[in-house]
Design an enzyme around this catalytic site. Structure first.
Site, PDB file in Angstrom:
ATOM      1  N   ASN A 212     -17.100  24.749 -41.564  1.00  0.00           N
ATOM      2  CA  ASN A 212     -16.188  24.306 -42.616  1.00  0.00           C
ATOM      3  C   ASN A 212     -16.897  23.275 -43.474  1.00  0.00           C
ATOM      4  O   ASN A 212     -17.852  22.645 -43.020  1.00  0.00           O
ATOM      5  CB  ASN A 212     -14.959  23.639 -41.986  1.00  0.00           C
ATOM      6  CG  ASN A 212     -13.941  24.648 -41.505  1.00  0.00           C
ATOM      7  OD1 ASN A 212     -14.215  25.840 -41.444  1.00  0.00           O
ATOM      8  ND2 ASN A 212     -12.777  24.165 -41.158  1.00  0.00           N
ATOM      9  N   LYS A 290     -32.325  35.383 -32.142  1.00  0.00           N
ATOM     10  CA  LYS A 290     -32.098  35.535 -33.585  1.00  0.00           C
ATOM     11  C   LYS A 290     -31.873  37.008 -33.948  1.00  0.00           C
ATOM     12  O   LYS A 290     -32.659  37.868 -33.527  1.00  0.00           O
ATOM     13  CB  LYS A 290     -33.310  34.982 -34.342  1.00  0.00           C
ATOM     14  CG  LYS A 290     -33.135  35.018 -35.831  1.00  0.00           C
ATOM     15  CD  LYS A 290     -34.347  34.473 -36.559  1.00  0.00           C
ATOM     16  CE  LYS A 290     -34.148  34.667 -38.048  1.00  0.00           C
ATOM     17  NZ  LYS A 290     -35.348  34.346 -38.812  1.00  0.00           N
TER      18      LYS A 290
HETATM   19  O1  PMT Z   1     -15.233  14.922 -44.671  1.00  0.00           O
HETATM   20  P1  PMT Z   1     -14.871  14.720 -46.133  1.00  0.00           P
HETATM   21  O2  PMT Z   1     -15.813  15.425 -47.057  1.00  0.00           O
HETATM   22  O3  PMT Z   1     -14.693  13.266 -46.474  1.00  0.00           O
HETATM   23  O4  PMT Z   1     -13.468  15.415 -46.363  1.00  0.00           O
HETATM   24  C1  PMT Z   1     -12.354  14.978 -45.652  1.00  0.00           C
HETATM   25  C2  PMT Z   1     -11.461  16.159 -45.248  1.00  0.00           C
HETATM   26  C3  PMT Z   1     -10.943  16.827 -46.484  1.00  0.00           C
HETATM   27  C4  PMT Z   1     -12.266  17.152 -44.382  1.00  0.00           C
HETATM   28  C5  PMT Z   1     -10.314  15.573 -44.404  1.00  0.00           C
HETATM   29  O5  PMT Z   1      -9.640  14.619 -45.163  1.00  0.00           O
HETATM   30  C6  PMT Z   1      -9.337  16.672 -43.983  1.00  0.00           C
HETATM   31  O6  PMT Z   1      -8.432  17.037 -44.689  1.00  0.00           O
HETATM   32  N1  PMT Z   1      -9.542  17.200 -42.745  1.00  0.00           N
HETATM   33  C7  PMT Z   1      -8.781  18.350 -42.236  1.00  0.00           C
HETATM   34  C8  PMT Z   1      -9.313  19.559 -42.906  1.00  0.00           C
HETATM   35  C9  PMT Z   1      -8.722  20.839 -42.439  1.00  0.00           C
HETATM   36  O7  PMT Z   1      -9.446  21.772 -42.408  1.00  0.00           O
HETATM   37  O8  PMT Z   1      -7.492  20.876 -42.088  1.00  0.00           O
HETATM   38  P2  PMT Z   1      -6.791  22.157 -41.340  1.00  0.00           P
HETATM   39  O9  PMT Z   1      -5.653  22.534 -42.168  1.00  0.00           O
HETATM   40  O10 PMT Z   1      -7.733  23.216 -40.925  1.00  0.00           O
HETATM   41  O11 PMT Z   1      -6.333  21.494 -39.991  1.00  0.00           O
HETATM   42  C10 PMT Z   1      -5.183  20.670 -39.904  1.00  0.00           C
HETATM   43  C11 PMT Z   1      -5.402  19.622 -38.857  1.00  0.00           C
HETATM   44  O12 PMT Z   1      -5.654  20.244 -37.587  1.00  0.00           O
HETATM   45  C12 PMT Z   1      -6.565  18.682 -39.094  1.00  0.00           C
HETATM   46  O13 PMT Z   1      -6.172  17.424 -38.627  1.00  0.00           O
HETATM   47  C13 PMT Z   1      -7.681  19.261 -38.245  1.00  0.00           C
HETATM   48  O14 PMT Z   1      -8.587  18.247 -37.795  1.00  0.00           O
HETATM   49  C14 PMT Z   1      -6.892  19.830 -37.078  1.00  0.00           C
HETATM   50  N2  PMT Z   1      -7.509  20.998 -36.426  1.00  0.00           N
HETATM   51  C15 PMT Z   1      -7.654  22.181 -37.088  1.00  0.00           C
HETATM   52  C16 PMT Z   1      -8.155  23.266 -36.417  1.00  0.00           C
HETATM   53  C17 PMT Z   1      -8.515  23.139 -35.058  1.00  0.00           C
HETATM   54  N3  PMT Z   1      -9.014  24.160 -34.392  1.00  0.00           N
HETATM   55  N4  PMT Z   1      -8.366  21.962 -34.437  1.00  0.00           N
HETATM   56  C18 PMT Z   1      -7.862  20.897 -35.096  1.00  0.00           C
HETATM   57  O15 PMT Z   1      -7.731  19.818 -34.525  1.00  0.00           O
END
Ligand code: PMT
Length: 401
Positions: A212, A290
């Site tokens: 990501n 690979k």
């Molecule tokens: O790192 P930067 O460039 O400063 O950017 C910051 C950010 C945009 C990455 C950060 O602020 C942010 O929004 N992080 C979450 C990004 C995200 O992909 O969110 P999500 O919608 O996939 O997930 C939602 C939440 O679940 C997040 O808290 C994530 O950490 C958590 N998650 C998601 C998938 C997973 N398998 N496990 C998780 O814990």
């Protein structure tokens, strides 16, 4: 000072090992969690059974125990502690520590740890004064190993002089003083927090991966802001260019599964902030070699779901953090998507950020979604977002007291 502190106690082979049961008792009375590694020669002086009974935990002895390695690898053992204490520390184990030798579980854990180390030396006076030992002690002190004692007096060998292991009360006092100096003042002093940051990367083969986007700027800024308010912070980060902030416990991982394990190792905590951009999927069957371009065209990759770290922490039964905060990076319907995500994942708050203009910059525009409603914050530097979030966390923790 020792409440909820995790102490990995390494017992090496000196007569002073007979004082270890009393040491464990005193540490446990003060609320510390003690886990023991007993060396082969340590077991000549004290039994694993007595250490297990007093610490209330398994005693680890064997580097090559399949069961132990499956349940609790030596790396994890060395990381799941706030401090590693070697008591008694013989001349032998100190020499191995000074020279990076690893020939058993104790020395391997000592070389692998990223935690502060304290030793309570115990040996004959001539051994203590031997130039080899003096030089080893100096080397260890230069590497910030804390040395408690030894005291002077009658030694078990019949001679008199320096070399007696420090009294149990003095070792306990040294640990308390150690944690006192690390304690920071501020509204979050006394609270433990974990923060995830950066991306996870999931291997396709040894050279390729899916990942990501995330620079780690926002997560690292939050970890620093919580620490600035006095919290003891474990930062669990995927690969980023951000440097490890000082005074934090930093664990670097690559995959989502490793991030989950590192988060679980950091528990118990009062506050969890999941700012990492975790890859939702990983390759079902990552290749060990690979992949070759000429193996019959482009490969098709089967994906399987990664564990959801935020949802797992939120669902914790015995060890759920009092406040669990997620992030939601959205490109449309930001607040609605984030509100639904908060409910789905079971976290207390979610910070919604609009990433339609991309990741990696120094600014962020966020909305804080809680059960009480939605607060929209102006566009700010990521460190300002972090400071404001940390202040709101501190206010919340104060109100919950
Ligand atoms: O790192 P930067 O460039 O400063 O950017 C910051 C950010 C945009 C990455 C950060 O602020 C942010 O929004 N992080 C979450 C990004 C995200 O992909 O969110 P999500 O919608 O996939 O997930 C939602 C939440 O679940 C997040 O808290 C994530 O950490 C958590 N998650 C998601 C998938 C997973 N398998 N496990 C998780 O814990």
């Amino acid at each position: 000072m020792l409440k909820n502190k995790r102490i990995l106690l390494i017992v090496s082979g000196g007569i002073a090992a007979v004082k270890v049961p009393d040491l464990i008792r005193r540490l446990s009375e003060r609320g510390a969690h003690v886990r023991c590694i007993l060396t082969e020669s340590g077991a000549q002086f004290v039994t694993p059974m007595s250490l297990a009974a007093l610490s209330g935990d398994k005693v680890f002895q064997n580097l090559f125990s399949l069961t132990d390695e499956r349940e609790m690898g030596h790396i994890r053992l060395s990381r799941e502690a706030d401090v590693v204490l070697v008591a008694p520390a013989t001349a032998n184990i100190m020499a191995k520590m000074a020279h990076g030798l690893t020939d058993d579980l104790a020395t391997t854990a000592l070389l692998a740890t990223n935690k502060p180390v304290m030793i309570a030396p115990s040996m004959n006076v001539m051994m203590w004064n031997n130039p080899a030992t003096r030089s080893n002690v100096a080397t260890l002190q230069k590497r910030d190993v804390h040395v408690v004692g030894p005291g002077a007096g009658d030694l078990a060998c019949g001679e008199v002089g320096d070399g007696r292991m420090a009294e149990v009360a003095d070792i306990v006092a040294a640990l308390e003083a150690f944690f006192e100096t690390r304690k920071k003042s501020g509204p979050l002093s006394g609270y433990r927090a974990l923060v995830t940051s950066g991306p996870t990367i999931e291997p396709i083969d040894p050279v390729r991966y899916i990942a990501n986007r995330s620079s780690g700027k926002q997560g690292h800024a939050i970890a620093t802001a919580l620490s600035d308010l006095g919290a003891e912070v474990s930062l669990i980060s995927g690969p980023t260019k951000e440097t490890d902030p000082e005074r934090l416990y930093v664990t670097r991982i690559e995959t989502a599964e490793q991030m989950l394990k590192a988060c679980q190792n950091a528990l118990p905590v009062d506050i969890a902030v999941c700012a990492a951009a975790v890859a939702d999927w990983r390759i079902a069957d990552a290749a060990s070699q690979k992949l070759k371009k000429d193996d019959g065209g482009a490969p098709s990759l089967a994906l399987i779901e990664n564990p959801d770290i935020l949802a797992t922490l939120s669902a914790g039964v015995d060890n759920r953090p009092a406040l669990v905060i997620g992030f939601a990076a959205e490109t449309e319907d930001v607040i609605a998507q984030a509100t639904a995500k908060r409910e789905r994942k079971g976290c207390d708050w979610i910070v919604a950020n609009d990433v339609s203009n991309g990741f990696g910059g120094d600014k962020n525009t966020v909305h804080l979604v809680t059960t009480a409603g939605v607060e929209s914050w102006p566009t700010m530097q990521k460190r300002e977002v972090a400071a404001r979030l940390a202040t709101q966390i501190a206010d919340h923790m104060r109100q919950q007291k």
